[in-house]
Design a protein around this motif. Structure first.
Motif, PDB file in Angstrom:
ATOM      1  N   THR A 271      -6.680   7.015   3.069  1.00 27.74           N
ATOM      2  CA  THR A 271      -7.365   6.417   1.619  1.00 27.74           C
ATOM      3  C   THR A 271      -7.308   7.569   0.644  1.00 27.74           C
ATOM      4  N   LEU A 272      -7.886   8.753   0.960  1.00 32.77           N
ATOM      5  CA  LEU A 272      -8.091   9.823   0.090  1.00 32.77           C
ATOM      6  C   LEU A 272      -6.488  10.357  -0.295  1.00 32.77           C
ATOM      7  N   ARG A 273      -5.630  10.282   0.510  1.00 31.21           N
ATOM      8  CA  ARG A 273      -4.320  11.012   0.135  1.00 31.21           C
ATOM      9  C   ARG A 273      -3.647  10.004  -0.947  1.00 31.21           C
ATOM     10  N   LYS A 274      -3.951   8.897  -0.692  1.00 32.62           N
ATOM     11  CA  LYS A 274      -3.335   7.886  -1.650  1.00 32.62           C
ATOM     12  C   LYS A 274      -3.944   8.069  -3.090  1.00 32.62           C
ATOM     13  N   LEU A 275      -5.577   8.269  -2.929  1.00 39.49           N
ATOM     14  CA  LEU A 275      -6.079   8.250  -4.382  1.00 39.49           C
ATOM     15  C   LEU A 275      -5.526   9.878  -4.904  1.00 39.49           C
ATOM     16  N   ILE A 276      -5.256  10.795  -4.299  1.00 36.68           N
ATOM     17  CA  ILE A 276      -4.975  12.030  -4.783  1.00 36.68           C
ATOM     18  C   ILE A 276      -3.425  11.702  -5.423  1.00 36.68           C
ATOM     19  N   ALA A 277      -2.562  11.259  -4.705  1.00 37.67           N
ATOM     20  CA  ALA A 277      -1.236  10.886  -5.009  1.00 37.67           C
ATOM     21  C   ALA A 277      -1.228  10.116  -6.549  1.00 37.67           C
ATOM     22  N   GLU A 278      -2.139   9.081  -6.703  1.00 33.82           N
ATOM     23  CA  GLU A 278      -2.158   8.372  -7.684  1.00 33.82           C
ATOM     24  C   GLU A 278      -2.753   9.114  -9.074  1.00 33.82           C
ATOM     25  N   ARG A 279      -3.759  10.097  -8.541  1.00 33.08           N
ATOM     26  CA  ARG A 279      -4.275  11.105  -9.411  1.00 33.08           C
ATOM     27  C   ARG A 279      -3.141  11.866 -10.053  1.00 33.08           C
ATOM     28  N   ALA A 280      -2.585  12.534  -9.230  1.00 36.26           N
ATOM     29  CA  ALA A 280      -1.464  13.367  -9.527  1.00 36.26           C
ATOM     30  C   ALA A 280      -0.373  12.825 -10.395  1.00 36.26           C
ATOM     31  N   LYS A 281       0.144  11.510 -10.051  1.00 40.94           N
ATOM     32  CA  LYS A 281       1.182  10.699 -10.997  1.00 40.94           C
ATOM     33  C   LYS A 281       0.285  10.683 -12.486  1.00 40.94           C
ATOM     34  N   ALA A 282      -0.964  10.393 -12.250  1.00 45.55           N
ATOM     35  CA  ALA A 282      -1.509   9.881 -13.648  1.00 45.55           C
ATOM     36  C   ALA A 282      -1.351  10.989 -14.526  1.00 45.55           C
ATOM     37  N   LEU A 283      -1.520  12.469 -14.095  1.00 43.03           N
ATOM     38  CA  LEU A 283      -1.572  13.578 -14.688  1.00 43.03           C
ATOM     39  C   LEU A 283      -0.322  14.237 -14.975  1.00 43.03           C
ATOM     40  N   GLY A 284       0.729  13.683 -14.494  1.00 40.18           N
ATOM     41  CA  GLY A 284       2.106  14.070 -14.331  1.00 40.18           C
ATOM     42  C   GLY A 284       2.166  15.382 -13.626  1.00 40.18           C
ATOM     43  N   PHE A 285       1.468  15.540 -12.464  1.00 39.04           N
ATOM     44  CA  PHE A 285       1.963  16.540 -11.613  1.00 39.04           C
ATOM     45  C   PHE A 285       2.901  15.909 -10.497  1.00 39.04           C
ATOM     46  N   VAL A 286       3.812  17.219 -10.202  1.00 38.53           N
ATOM     47  CA  VAL A 286       4.796  17.092  -9.079  1.00 38.53           C
ATOM     48  C   VAL A 286       4.496  17.812  -7.981  1.00 38.53           C
ATOM     49  N   GLY A 287       4.982  17.294  -6.884  1.00 39.65           N
ATOM     50  CA  GLY A 287       4.751  18.190  -5.687  1.00 39.65           C
ATOM     51  C   GLY A 287       5.902  19.265  -5.420  1.00 39.65           C
ATOM     52  N   ASP A 288       5.460  20.376  -5.342  1.00 39.80           N
ATOM     53  CA  ASP A 288       6.581  21.380  -5.034  1.00 39.80           C
ATOM     54  C   ASP A 288       6.775  21.460  -3.346  1.00 39.80           C
ATOM     55  N   LYS A 289       8.001  21.020  -3.103  1.00 33.94           N
ATOM     56  CA  LYS A 289       8.551  20.943  -1.669  1.00 33.94           C
ATOM     57  C   LYS A 289       8.690  22.144  -1.111  1.00 33.94           C
ATOM     58  N   VAL A 290       8.847  23.400  -1.571  1.00 34.01           N
ATOM     59  CA  VAL A 290       8.714  24.650  -0.721  1.00 34.01           C
ATOM     60  C   VAL A 290       7.379  25.006  -0.759  1.00 34.01           C
ATOM     61  N   THR A 291       6.497  25.116  -1.349  1.00 27.19           N
ATOM     62  CA  THR A 291       5.104  25.371  -1.243  1.00 27.19           C
ATOM     63  C   THR A 291       4.222  24.362  -0.882  1.00 27.19           C
ATOM     64  N   GLY A 292       4.558  23.144  -1.203  1.00 23.47           N
ATOM     65  CA  GLY A 292       3.501  22.166  -0.716  1.00 23.47           C
ATOM     66  C   GLY A 292       2.365  21.928  -1.683  1.00 23.47           C
ATOM     67  N   CYS A 293       2.465  22.389  -2.724  1.00 20.43           N
ATOM     68  CA  CYS A 293       1.489  22.447  -3.850  1.00 20.43           C
ATOM     69  C   CYS A 293       1.755  21.357  -4.975  1.00 20.43           C
ATOM     70  N   PHE A 294       0.843  20.778  -5.645  1.00 19.19           N
ATOM     71  CA  PHE A 294       0.990  20.183  -6.984  1.00 19.19           C
ATOM     72  C   PHE A 294       1.421  21.295  -8.188  1.00 19.19           C
ATOM     73  N   VAL A 295       2.240  21.125  -8.841  1.00 20.05           N
ATOM     74  CA  VAL A 295       2.517  21.915 -10.096  1.00 20.05           C
ATOM     75  C   VAL A 295       2.661  20.873 -11.247  1.00 20.05           C
ATOM     76  N   ASP A 296       2.292  21.390 -12.596  1.00 23.40           N
ATOM     77  CA  ASP A 296       2.379  20.933 -13.786  1.00 23.40           C
ATOM     78  C   ASP A 296       3.638  21.193 -14.520  1.00 23.40           C
TER      79      ASP A 296
END
Length: 339
Positions: A271-296
């Motif tokens: 549930t929490l991971r889904k909420l984080i993914a939805e928040r990242a999408k709303a903010l326009g953040f994407v996941g960096d596949k190399v580092t595993g971090c969200f980036v703007d």
């Protein structure tokens, strides 16, 4: 009745334990090691048990009701029923038919009446803060190609026992040692609210046997209370993390929250991971596949983002500090004081 606040621990409550196994394995003798016990003997098996305690020899269900009316059961800490099949399928069946002769021809109604009477009896014992141990023989039931051991009780009475019990344990011999298996297996029915492992029963000559059932019941209660406290702590953390995610505007913060989500119980993690993914999408953040971090992606590209640091242990309260907060605090600490 006072309201139990969400931050309060659940109070200790009486428990219902069902023990079943082959005749002669020592189920009644095990009950005799409970705290201040009274055995309701429907099966005339008490004379074969070891260390016999106070016993009510039941000849009809009305005997039980008479003792209940006299307040007898309130003098004991643990009430035992031996056996469930005799009590439910024989004595209570005869009683409900006597109360309404239509039950003799309508088995569905009869078992409904039996269930109602037995639930009242159990509720009254709980009201007196007494624990209950219900003893049953085992029988074989075929499930496809598998032969399964289940408590020897008929139809709806069997379902009633499983529903009201906190623990359902199968007594068996393993390497010449008697054991209780509460966790269900492919070949045995079980119920293990307290998450107890396979328990080896001490030899009857051992001092550890003297209070075995009393100690077992205490451990069940403690495990249930501990689980409730842990669940409440997890719920508190979940609510706090949800607030953090909802208010998050920093990709590094969101990455830290994602790592913290992985430390949550499985029931909360998804549930929490889904909420984080939805928040990242709303903010326009994407996941960096190399580092595993969200980036703007709207920020100027420069040095590749460093991998997110390993998260600190999950705090016991709501005092987590996200990277953006740490940066602000560090900035405030190094700022020159006003002259």
């Amino acid at each position: 009745m006072p309201i139990l606040r969400k931050e309060e621990s659940l109070p200790e409550r009486p428990v219902v334990i069902v023990l079943y196994g082959e005749p002669g394995i020592g189920k009644t003798s095990l009950f005799n090691t409970a705290k201040n016990p009274l055995l309701l003997d429907f099966d005339r098996g008490v004379d074969r048990s070891i260390n016999r305690q106070d016993t009510l020899l039941v000849s009809k269900w009305e005997d039980v009701l008479a003792e209940e009316k006299d307040g007898t059961f309130a003098n004991y800490d643990t009430i035992g029923i031996d056996t469930a099949k005799a009590a439910l399928d024989d004595f209570l069946m005869a009683y409900v038919v006597k109360q309404d002769y239509k039950n003799a021809k309508n088995k569905l109604a009869a078992y409904g009446a039996i269930g109602d009477e037995f639930k009242i009896f159990v509720s009254n014992r709980r009201g007196e803060n007494a624990d209950m141990v219900i003893i049953a023989h085992s029988k074989d039931e075929k499930e496809g190609d598998i032969l399964k051991k289940i408590p020897d009780v008929t139809g709806q009475s069997y379902n009633l026992l499983l529903r009201i019990a906190d623990q359902v344990g199968y007594m068996k011999t393993v390497n010449n040692k008697r054991t209780i298996q509460f966790e269900p297996t492919d070949t045995t029915i079980g119920k293990n609210v307290a998450r107890l492992p396979l328990i080896e029963i001490p030899d009857e000559s051992s001092p550890d046997f003297r209070n075995f059932m009393a100690d077992l019941i205490t451990n069940v209660k403690l495990a249930i209370q501990t689980m409730s406290a842990a669940q409440q702590e997890a719920l508190d953390k979940m609510a706090h993390y949800q607030d953090q995610v909802t208010n998050c505007t920093d990709p590094e913060d969101l990455t830290s929250l994602l790592q913290l989500a992985d430390e949550m119980p499985a029931s909360f993690k998804a549930t929490l991971r889904k909420l984080i993914a939805e928040r990242a999408k709303a903010l326009g953040f994407v996941g960096d596949k190399v580092t595993g971090c969200f980036v703007d992606p709207s920020q100027p590209k420069g040095q590749a983002p460093a991998p997110a640091p390993s998260p600190a242990p999950i705090p016991t309260g709501n005092n987590i500090q996200l990277p953006s907060e740490r940066r602000r605090n560090a900035k405030n600490e190094t700022a020159p004081a006003n002259a």
